[in-house]
Design a protein around this motif. Structure first.
Motif, PDB file in Angstrom:
ATOM      1  N   ARG A 156      41.078  47.847  37.307  1.00  0.00           N
ATOM      2  CA  ARG A 156      41.233  47.931  35.800  1.00  0.00           C
ATOM      3  C   ARG A 156      40.226  46.621  35.148  1.00  0.00           C
ATOM      4  NH1 ARG A 156      46.572  48.345  34.401  1.00  0.00           N
ATOM      5  NH2 ARG A 156      46.792  46.117  34.863  1.00  0.00           N
ATOM      6  N   GLU A 157      40.393  45.601  35.922  1.00  0.00           N
ATOM      7  CA  GLU A 157      39.739  44.277  35.602  1.00  0.00           C
ATOM      8  C   GLU A 157      38.193  44.558  36.001  1.00  0.00           C
ATOM      9  OE1 GLU A 157      41.387  41.027  37.870  1.00  0.00           O
ATOM     10  OE2 GLU A 157      43.222  41.201  36.708  1.00  0.00           O
ATOM     11  N   THR A 158      37.772  45.174  37.037  1.00  0.00           N
ATOM     12  CA  THR A 158      36.356  45.317  37.147  1.00  0.00           C
ATOM     13  C   THR A 158      36.013  46.389  36.349  1.00  0.00           C
ATOM     14  OG1 THR A 158      36.959  45.041  39.654  1.00  0.00           O
ATOM     15  CG2 THR A 158      34.864  46.508  38.972  1.00  0.00           C
ATOM     16  N   MET A 159      36.584  47.162  35.908  1.00  0.00           N
ATOM     17  CA  MET A 159      36.362  48.147  34.675  1.00  0.00           C
ATOM     18  C   MET A 159      36.126  47.443  33.495  1.00  0.00           C
ATOM     19  SD  MET A 159      35.077  51.097  33.539  1.00  0.00           S
ATOM     20  CE  MET A 159      35.281  51.829  35.139  1.00  0.00           C
ATOM     21  N   ALA A 160      37.000  46.479  33.040  1.00  0.00           N
ATOM     22  CA  ALA A 160      36.901  45.878  31.815  1.00  0.00           C
ATOM     23  C   ALA A 160      35.503  44.854  31.816  1.00  0.00           C
ATOM     24  CB  ALA A 160      37.943  44.742  31.624  1.00  0.00           C
ATOM     25  N   PHE A 161      35.149  44.230  32.920  1.00  0.00           N
ATOM     26  CA  PHE A 161      33.865  43.485  32.876  1.00  0.00           C
ATOM     27  C   PHE A 161      32.466  44.626  32.858  1.00  0.00           C
ATOM     28  CE2 PHE A 161      36.760  40.343  34.443  1.00  0.00           C
ATOM     29  CZ  PHE A 161      36.259  39.417  33.853  1.00  0.00           C
ATOM     30  N   ALA A 162      32.807  45.788  33.509  1.00  0.00           N
ATOM     31  CA  ALA A 162      31.696  46.799  33.320  1.00  0.00           C
ATOM     32  C   ALA A 162      31.483  47.515  31.700  1.00  0.00           C
ATOM     33  CB  ALA A 162      31.929  47.807  34.354  1.00  0.00           C
ATOM     34  N   LEU A 163      32.496  47.497  31.228  1.00  0.00           N
ATOM     35  CA  LEU A 163      32.702  48.068  29.962  1.00  0.00           C
ATOM     36  C   LEU A 163      32.003  46.936  28.990  1.00  0.00           C
ATOM     37  CD1 LEU A 163      35.906  49.798  29.213  1.00  0.00           C
ATOM     38  CD2 LEU A 163      33.693  50.867  29.886  1.00  0.00           C
TER      39      LEU A 163
END
Length: 298
Positions: free
Chosen positions: A51-58
């Motif tokens: 989820r953290e990785t995805m947050a930065f990607a978003l």
């Protein structure tokens, strides 16, 4: 310690990626269909690291010219997670660093900065709900929010193809979330109020038509509710705001003057309606200066 280092490394890697010629959106390991599926699932992700990785990607997707990707997925997903309190203070700091970088980066489509500001308003909200910023961090965020709002010169709002840009409104939302925070002192509230004045009656002579005046009124109302300013202070502030109309000789025969009058009248009327209907003692101290400004309006 390892968790903090991992998050810091992730933020650094993401910052480097943001400086590349083109940001990865959708991210390399997800296609648009996968992101749509994530939204359909209300952005539920059981794996905290993923989820953290995805947050930065978003965050990269906040620069997408596709409103469904930028607004409907990137912003909504980040807002959902920030309001769900799923991130640690270390992650919130890393997200803040990345969003600040986006404010400073080139924005050819004019969407990345306004949406970075909008997500930063949600980030500011997290500190109000459960404080995590140090005093110096909060002071720096107040200055970044005020500086961003003052700096907006792209007054585009809604576009049928690109969707919303809305830099002024998003900056006002950021100022509002900070103004709601009881940890801010009077000097910090004054800094936000100063920034709001710049855009409430923009010198460029742009007439707002996308609800910006209402959004600009909101931080002022919450600043007033803190009850740190007396009637004389508000009266002086409204007099200075009215002075932004410019040279009286231009009245009714200059397009810029007419646009500024339109904006000034709109924000004064928005404020008066709320103050007159309410019974908050801090907001009541706005009323004499507000009434005087409305009566003096050409």
């Amino acid at each position: 310690m390892m968790r903090t280092l991992r998050i810091a490394a992730l933020a650094a890697a993401t910052l480097c990626a943001s400086q590349a010629a083109a940001a990865a959106c959708p991210p390399p390991d997800r296609d648009a269909a996968a992101l749509i599926a994530l939204k359909t699932a209300d952005f539920e992700m059981a794996d905290a690291a993923a989820r953290e990785t995805m947050a930065f990607a978003l965050i990269d997707c906040l620069a997408s010219p596709d409103p469904a990707m930028r607004d409907g997925i990137a912003y909504e997903g980040l807002q959902r997670w920030l309001r769900a309190k799923v991130f640690s203070p270390e992650t919130l700091r890393a997200l803040r660093t990345r969003l600040f970088a986006q404010l400073d980066a080139p924005d050819p489509d004019g969407v990345a900065r306004p949406f970075a500001a909008l997500v930063l308003s949600e980030l500011a909200r997290t500190d109000r709900i459960a404080p995590w910023m140090r005093l110096d961090e909060r002071e720096a965020m107040v200055e970044r929010a005020a500086s961003y709002l003052e700096s907006v010169r792209d007054y585009r709002g809604y576009d049928a193809e690109v969707g919303w840009r809305h830099g002024v409104a998003h900056g006002a939302d950021w100022a509002m979330q900070l103004a709601l925070n009881p940890a801010l002192d009077r000097a910090q509230l004054d800094r936000l109020r100063q920034a709001v004045a710049i855009q409430a009656v923009p010198a460029a002579g742009h007439a707002y038509v996308f609800g910006e005046s209402e959004r600009l009124a909101r931080p002022l109302l919450f600043i007033a509710k803190r009850d740190l300013h007396d009637e004389a202070d508000w009266s002086a502030w409204f007099a200075a705001l009215s002075a932004r109309l410019g040279d009286p000789a231009l009245a009714w025969k200059d397009a810029g003057w007419l646009a500024r009058r339109h904006d000034l009248a709109a924000v004064l009327q928005m404020l008066y309606l709320q103050v007159d209907l309410g019974d908050d003692p801090g907001m009541a101290k706005m009323k004499p200066g507000l009434v005087a400004a409305l009566k003096a309006l050409p």
